[in-house]
Design a protein around this motif. Structure first.
Motif, PDB file in Angstrom:
ATOM      1  N   TRP A 386       0.823  -1.202   0.000  1.00 11.77           N
ATOM      2  CA  TRP A 386       0.000   0.000   0.000  1.00 11.77           C
ATOM      3  C   TRP A 386       0.862   1.260   0.000  1.00 11.77           C
ATOM      4  O   TRP A 386       0.483   2.273  -0.589  1.00 11.77           O
ATOM      5  N   LYS A 387       2.001   1.166   0.625  1.00 18.33           N
ATOM      6  CA  LYS A 387       2.868   2.326   0.741  1.00 18.33           C
ATOM      7  C   LYS A 387       3.723   2.530  -0.507  1.00 18.33           C
ATOM      8  O   LYS A 387       4.163   3.643  -0.803  1.00 18.33           O
ATOM      9  N   GLU A 388       3.969   1.462  -1.258  1.00 19.54           N
ATOM     10  CA  GLU A 388       4.952   1.548  -2.333  1.00 19.54           C
ATOM     11  C   GLU A 388       4.378   1.487  -3.741  1.00 19.54           C
ATOM     12  O   GLU A 388       5.107   1.607  -4.706  1.00 19.54           O
ATOM     13  N   THR A 389       3.058   1.297  -3.870  1.00 20.99           N
ATOM     14  CA  THR A 389       2.467   1.307  -5.208  1.00 20.99           C
ATOM     15  C   THR A 389       2.788   2.611  -5.922  1.00 20.99           C
ATOM     16  O   THR A 389       3.196   2.632  -7.088  1.00 20.99           O
ATOM     17  N   THR A 390       2.633   3.726  -5.219  1.00 23.10           N
ATOM     18  CA  THR A 390       2.899   5.022  -5.840  1.00 23.10           C
ATOM     19  C   THR A 390       4.376   5.195  -6.159  1.00 23.10           C
ATOM     20  O   THR A 390       4.742   5.909  -7.109  1.00 23.10           O
ATOM     21  N   THR A 391       5.258   4.524  -5.398  1.00 23.35           N
ATOM     22  CA  THR A 391       6.692   4.590  -5.679  1.00 23.35           C
ATOM     23  C   THR A 391       7.021   3.975  -7.027  1.00 23.35           C
ATOM     24  O   THR A 391       7.852   4.485  -7.778  1.00 23.35           O
ATOM     25  N   ALA A 435       3.324  12.778 -11.648  1.00 26.55           N
ATOM     26  CA  ALA A 435       2.807  11.511 -12.164  1.00 26.55           C
ATOM     27  C   ALA A 435       2.087  10.713 -11.085  1.00 26.55           C
ATOM     28  O   ALA A 435       1.091  10.031 -11.366  1.00 26.55           O
ATOM     29  N   GLU A 436       2.586  10.764  -9.850  1.00 23.90           N
ATOM     30  CA  GLU A 436       1.908  10.064  -8.754  1.00 23.90           C
ATOM     31  C   GLU A 436       0.481  10.578  -8.584  1.00 23.90           C
ATOM     32  O   GLU A 436      -0.476   9.797  -8.470  1.00 23.90           O
ATOM     33  N   ARG A 437       0.341  11.885  -8.527  1.00 23.25           N
ATOM     34  CA  ARG A 437      -0.994  12.469  -8.346  1.00 23.25           C
ATOM     35  C   ARG A 437      -1.850  12.222  -9.585  1.00 23.25           C
ATOM     36  O   ARG A 437      -3.061  11.985  -9.478  1.00 23.25           O
ATOM     37  N   LEU A 438      -1.232  12.242 -10.755  1.00 21.88           N
ATOM     38  CA  LEU A 438      -1.974  11.979 -11.985  1.00 21.88           C
ATOM     39  C   LEU A 438      -2.562  10.574 -11.984  1.00 21.88           C
ATOM     40  O   LEU A 438      -3.684  10.359 -12.467  1.00 21.88           O
ATOM     41  N   MET A 439      -1.837   9.604 -11.445  1.00 19.85           N
ATOM     42  CA  MET A 439      -2.355   8.242 -11.411  1.00 19.85           C
ATOM     43  C   MET A 439      -3.617   8.147 -10.560  1.00 19.85           C
ATOM     44  O   MET A 439      -4.501   7.327 -10.842  1.00 19.85           O
ATOM     45  N   GLU A 440      -3.727   8.977  -9.550  1.00 24.18           N
ATOM     46  CA  GLU A 440      -4.988   9.034  -8.809  1.00 24.18           C
ATOM     47  C   GLU A 440      -6.086   9.593  -9.712  1.00 24.18           C
ATOM     48  O   GLU A 440      -7.196   9.052  -9.765  1.00 24.18           O
ATOM     49  N   ASP A 441      -5.787  10.656 -10.440  1.00 22.74           N
ATOM     50  CA  ASP A 441      -6.774  11.254 -11.335  1.00 22.74           C
ATOM     51  C   ASP A 441      -7.241  10.267 -12.405  1.00 22.74           C
ATOM     52  O   ASP A 441      -8.392  10.312 -12.846  1.00 22.74           O
ATOM     53  N   LEU A 442      -6.337   9.366 -12.815  1.00 18.60           N
ATOM     54  CA  LEU A 442      -6.666   8.390 -13.856  1.00 18.60           C
ATOM     55  C   LEU A 442      -7.334   7.135 -13.300  1.00 18.60           C
ATOM     56  O   LEU A 442      -7.642   6.213 -14.044  1.00 18.60           O
ATOM     57  N   GLY A 443      -7.521   7.082 -11.987  1.00 18.52           N
ATOM     58  CA  GLY A 443      -8.253   5.972 -11.389  1.00 18.52           C
ATOM     59  C   GLY A 443      -7.417   4.805 -10.928  1.00 18.52           C
ATOM     60  O   GLY A 443      -7.958   3.748 -10.574  1.00 18.52           O
ATOM     61  N   TYR A 444      -6.084   4.971 -10.898  1.00 19.38           N
ATOM     62  CA  TYR A 444      -5.210   3.861 -10.533  1.00 19.38           C
ATOM     63  C   TYR A 444      -4.960   3.745  -9.031  1.00 19.38           C
ATOM     64  O   TYR A 444      -4.273   2.832  -8.587  1.00 19.38           O
ATOM     65  N   ASP A 450      -3.937   2.216  -1.218  1.00 20.15           N
ATOM     66  CA  ASP A 450      -2.975   2.740  -2.181  1.00 20.15           C
ATOM     67  C   ASP A 450      -3.034   4.266  -2.227  1.00 20.15           C
ATOM     68  O   ASP A 450      -2.009   4.935  -2.393  1.00 20.15           O
ATOM     69  N   ARG A 451      -4.251   4.817  -2.095  1.00 19.01           N
ATOM     70  CA  ARG A 451      -4.391   6.280  -2.113  1.00 19.01           C
ATOM     71  C   ARG A 451      -3.758   6.895  -0.877  1.00 19.01           C
ATOM     72  O   ARG A 451      -3.102   7.942  -0.954  1.00 19.01           O
ATOM     73  N   LEU A 452      -3.910   6.232   0.276  1.00 15.81           N
ATOM     74  CA  LEU A 452      -3.258   6.735   1.476  1.00 15.81           C
ATOM     75  C   LEU A 452      -1.740   6.680   1.316  1.00 15.81           C
ATOM     76  O   LEU A 452      -1.027   7.565   1.799  1.00 15.81           O
ATOM     77  N   GLY A 453      -1.245   5.655   0.629  1.00 17.34           N
ATOM     78  CA  GLY A 453       0.190   5.577   0.359  1.00 17.34           C
ATOM     79  C   GLY A 453       0.669   6.730  -0.493  1.00 17.34           C
ATOM     80  O   GLY A 453       1.736   7.316  -0.236  1.00 17.34           O
ATOM     81  N   MET A 454      -0.116   7.085  -1.533  1.00 21.67           N
ATOM     82  CA  MET A 454       0.246   8.225  -2.366  1.00 21.67           C
ATOM     83  C   MET A 454       0.248   9.506  -1.552  1.00 21.67           C
ATOM     84  O   MET A 454       1.173  10.333  -1.641  1.00 21.67           O
ATOM     85  N   LEU A 455      -0.780   9.688  -0.717  1.00 20.52           N
ATOM     86  CA  LEU A 455      -0.848  10.893   0.110  1.00 20.52           C
ATOM     87  C   LEU A 455       0.287  10.918   1.127  1.00 20.52           C
ATOM     88  O   LEU A 455       0.815  11.993   1.452  1.00 20.52           O
ATOM     89  N   ASP A 456       0.668   9.751   1.617  1.00 20.25           N
ATOM     90  CA  ASP A 456       1.794   9.674   2.534  1.00 20.25           C
ATOM     91  C   ASP A 456       3.073  10.141   1.841  1.00 20.25           C
ATOM     92  O   ASP A 456       3.877  10.883   2.424  1.00 20.25           O
ATOM     93  N   ALA A 457       3.262   9.713   0.578  1.00 24.14           N
ATOM     94  CA  ALA A 457       4.442  10.140  -0.179  1.00 24.14           C
ATOM     95  C   ALA A 457       4.394  11.638  -0.446  1.00 24.14           C
ATOM     96  O   ALA A 457       5.410  12.343  -0.353  1.00 24.14           O
ATOM     97  N   GLN A 458       3.216  12.151  -0.793  1.00 27.32           N
ATOM     98  CA  GLN A 458       3.077  13.583  -1.039  1.00 27.32           C
ATOM     99  C   GLN A 458       3.318  14.374   0.244  1.00 27.32           C
ATOM    100  O   GLN A 458       3.944  15.442   0.233  1.00 27.32           O
ATOM    101  N   ARG A 459       2.818  13.847   1.358  1.00 27.46           N
ATOM    102  CA  ARG A 459       3.028  14.522   2.642  1.00 27.46           C
ATOM    103  C   ARG A 459       4.517  14.584   2.969  1.00 27.46           C
ATOM    104  O   ARG A 459       5.021  15.607   3.469  1.00 27.46           O
ATOM    105  N   MET A 460       5.218  13.487   2.727  1.00 28.99           N
ATOM    106  CA  MET A 460       6.652  13.484   2.968  1.00 28.99           C
ATOM    107  C   MET A 460       7.336  14.583   2.168  1.00 28.99           C
ATOM    108  O   MET A 460       8.166  15.337   2.701  1.00 28.99           O
TER     109      MET A 460
END
Length: 571
Positions: A386-391, A435-444, A450-460
């Motif tokens: 969950w934490k690394e999908t966005t990575t 690109a990470e945020r775009l993947m959320e916009d594209l529904g991935y 996985d979305r919390l993982g992306m937000l965690d990366a953005q927060r970092m």
């Protein structure tokens, strides 16, 4: 956003154009760089300099500076013939002019930190060298034997910097002392690396090559022992304990990593507000995972979920590869132009245990594909998806691989300097975070975990803006996070509250920010500038705006400073 939802798999033909006078100057400069830096040739997969290193001494640094001066002088009398030329001229004047400005300060004589300096670079080049044939192992043996000269030149530069009163912070020196001692240890990196060849029993490695490899490994170990001793006995005693570099140096480094001039106080305040906004987003997603859950509780639920766990680096590597391949397959043609030659990415476990995840681009002819590397700290054996999908999206597609491989692919449109010799962190890392945020916009990232993982990366990344600018400029700590002015110690506690990673990774990141001022914020600031430019283009083009076409136009420019990118897309 406007999206082209066509699912046709595109066959993308790279455009071609005639070489111009400005292209000729850029090509000549790139050829000079290849002569001055054989490691650059290895990165591009170009033959001819496989055993050599650049000259890391002050004389070597001056040779680069002189080539840069000559190139800028040649550009002075030239006018662009088309839009591609205009961008090349803009980018070269900005990048090369800044290189000379930094050179004149002498800061490159104190190039030492825990991640990206010659101490690591001299070793890391072996990660990119092929190991399939006896000839290739012979090249490796030759380069191993040249490690002492490379390290010796580096020591000479550090000593000259010390004599001029320019010394890295003590914290960074202590870390590199540990790293170099580990490289130099019996049974350490060089022994393990060469041991893989020595243990081959297929008869393909002549005794002479085995002997040369053993001698090369010993020479490299001794060179790193010498470097570790120099750092301990000669450099550390003169090193400042203070980590903060101050406004003047920070402003210069910020420009280097962004290719743009920003208002540091305004950006710092934006970082504080962006961090607050992302925390609010995380709280909303945590409530989706379990009603009433805090962010920390939601993360604990995800960490303890068996279906989101990976055990061992083999499982990690396989998962990375599967997710990366799927992203390429599904995004190609629908949302991005990805020619077939660019569609291979190799996901690798790095041979070191220093921490960090990084990408290395394909060779110039794509015979070596782009690679995503994961350096797993010692003792870490469990990973959460969950934490690394966005990575994976950040390092692969649509992140770094799409960006870097696209520039490499555009041989007929861009000169070699534009394709291969420019890397602006704010452009590159800003794109990957975009690109990470775009993947959320594209529904991935529809899965809340996985979305919390992306937000965690953005927060970092937002926290890094606050930490990096705040600590290095010694600004006031926001009331939510404490009082007084920032210190490294206050910053570490702040990072602990905002970056949900292991202690080993946190220590790595903390030291990285202190030793590489301006680099860490370039991700989030770069994302901000990418999104601003996209929105300005969209506003200008109105109903004709097409997101896929915007991405293609932007990525086909190659890596440029963000001010250059803005001018290229909005002029």
């Amino acid at each position: 956003m406007t999206n082209d939802t066509s699912t046709a798999n595109l066959t993308v033909e790279a455009p071609t154009r005639a070489q111009t006078a400005i292209d000729a100057v850029a090509e000549a400069y790139t050829e000079t760089l290849l002569q001055l830096d054989p490691g650059f040739a290895t990165q591009l997969g170009l033959p001819g300099h496989e055993t050599e290193y650049r000259d890391y001494s002050p004389a070597g640094l001056e040779a680069f500076a002189e080539a840069t001066r000559e190139t800028l002088d040649r550009l002075d009398d030239l006018e662009p013939t088309d839009g591609v030329d205009a961008v090349t001229l803009d980018a070269m004047r900005e990048r090369l002019g800044l290189e000379l400005e930094i050179h004149e300060t002498g800061l490159n004589l104190a190039n030492l930190n825990n991640l990206a300096c010659p101490a690591q670079e001299i070793r890391m080049i072996f990660d990119l060298m092929p190991t399939d044939t006896a000839e290739q192992w012979g090249h490796i043996a030759g380069r191993l034997c040249n490690v002492p000269d490379a390290v010796g030149g580096y020591i000479t530069s550090l000593r000259e910097g010390k004599n001029r009163g320019i010394v890295p912070a003590a914290r960074q020196i202590r870390i590199v002392m540990e790293q170099t001692a580990a490289y130099a240890a019996d049974g350490g990196y060089f022994d393990e690396f060469v041991g893989g060849a020595q243990s081959r029993d297929d008869g393909g490695l002549p005794d002479s090559v085995r002997s040369d490899l053993a001698a090369g490994a010993e020479a490299a170990r001794n060179a790193y022992r010498h470097l570790s001793t120099f750092l301990t006995e000669e450099l550390l005693p003169d090193a400042p304990e203070k980590d903060a570099v101050g406004r003047e140096r920070y402003s210069l480094m910020s420009r280097q990593f962004l290719g743009a001039t920003i208002d540091l106080e305004e950006t710092y305040q934006w970082g504080v507000e962006e961090l607050d906004r992302l925390i609010s987003e995380q709280e909303a997603v945590a409530n989706e995972i379990r009603e009433g859950a805090t962010i920390e509780e939601a993360m604990r639920i995800l960490d303890e979920s068996p279906e989101r766990q990976l055990h061992g680096t083999d499982a990690l590597q396989a998962w990375m590869q599967n997710l990366s391949d799927r992203a390429v397959d599904e995004l190609s043609g629908m949302h991005f132009e990805i020619p077939e030659i660019m569609q291979e990415i190799e996901c690798m476990i790095a041979p070191t245990k220093e921490g960090g995840i990084y990408y290395t681009g394909p060779s110039d002819d794509f015979s070596r594909p782009g690679r995503m590397w994961w350096s797993v700290p010692e003792g870490e054996d469990t990973f959460t998806t969950w934490k690394e999908t966005t990575t994976v999206y950040h390092e692969g597609v649509p992140g770094h691989h799409l960006q870097i491989a696209t520039a490499t692919y555009q041989r007929g449109l861009l000169n070699s300097w534009r394709r291969n010799a420019v890397w602006v962190s704010g452009h590159g890392e800003g794109w990957a975070l975009y690109a990470e945020r775009l993947m959320e916009d594209l529904g991935y990232l529809s899965d809340p975990g996985d979305r919390l993982g992306m937000l965690d990366a953005q927060r970092m990344r937002a926290a890094r803006v606050v930490f990096d600018i705040g600590v290095h400029l010694e600004l006031e700590i926001p009331e939510r996070w404490g009082s007084g002015t920032w210190t490294p110690e206050a910053g570490y506690e702040f990072l602990k509250k905002n970056i949900a990673i292991s202690e080993g990774q946190l220590n790595f990141e903390f030291n990285r920010y202190l030793g590489w001022p301006g680099q860490a914020p370039s991700y989030k600031i770069g994302q901000r500038l990418w999104e601003q430019i996209r929105d300005e283009v969209k506003q200008r083009e109105g109903e004709t705006f097409n997101l896929r076409d915007f991405h293609s136009r932007a990525l086909n420019l190659g890596s440029v400073g963000l001010d250059t990118l803005r001018r290229a897309l909005l002029s």
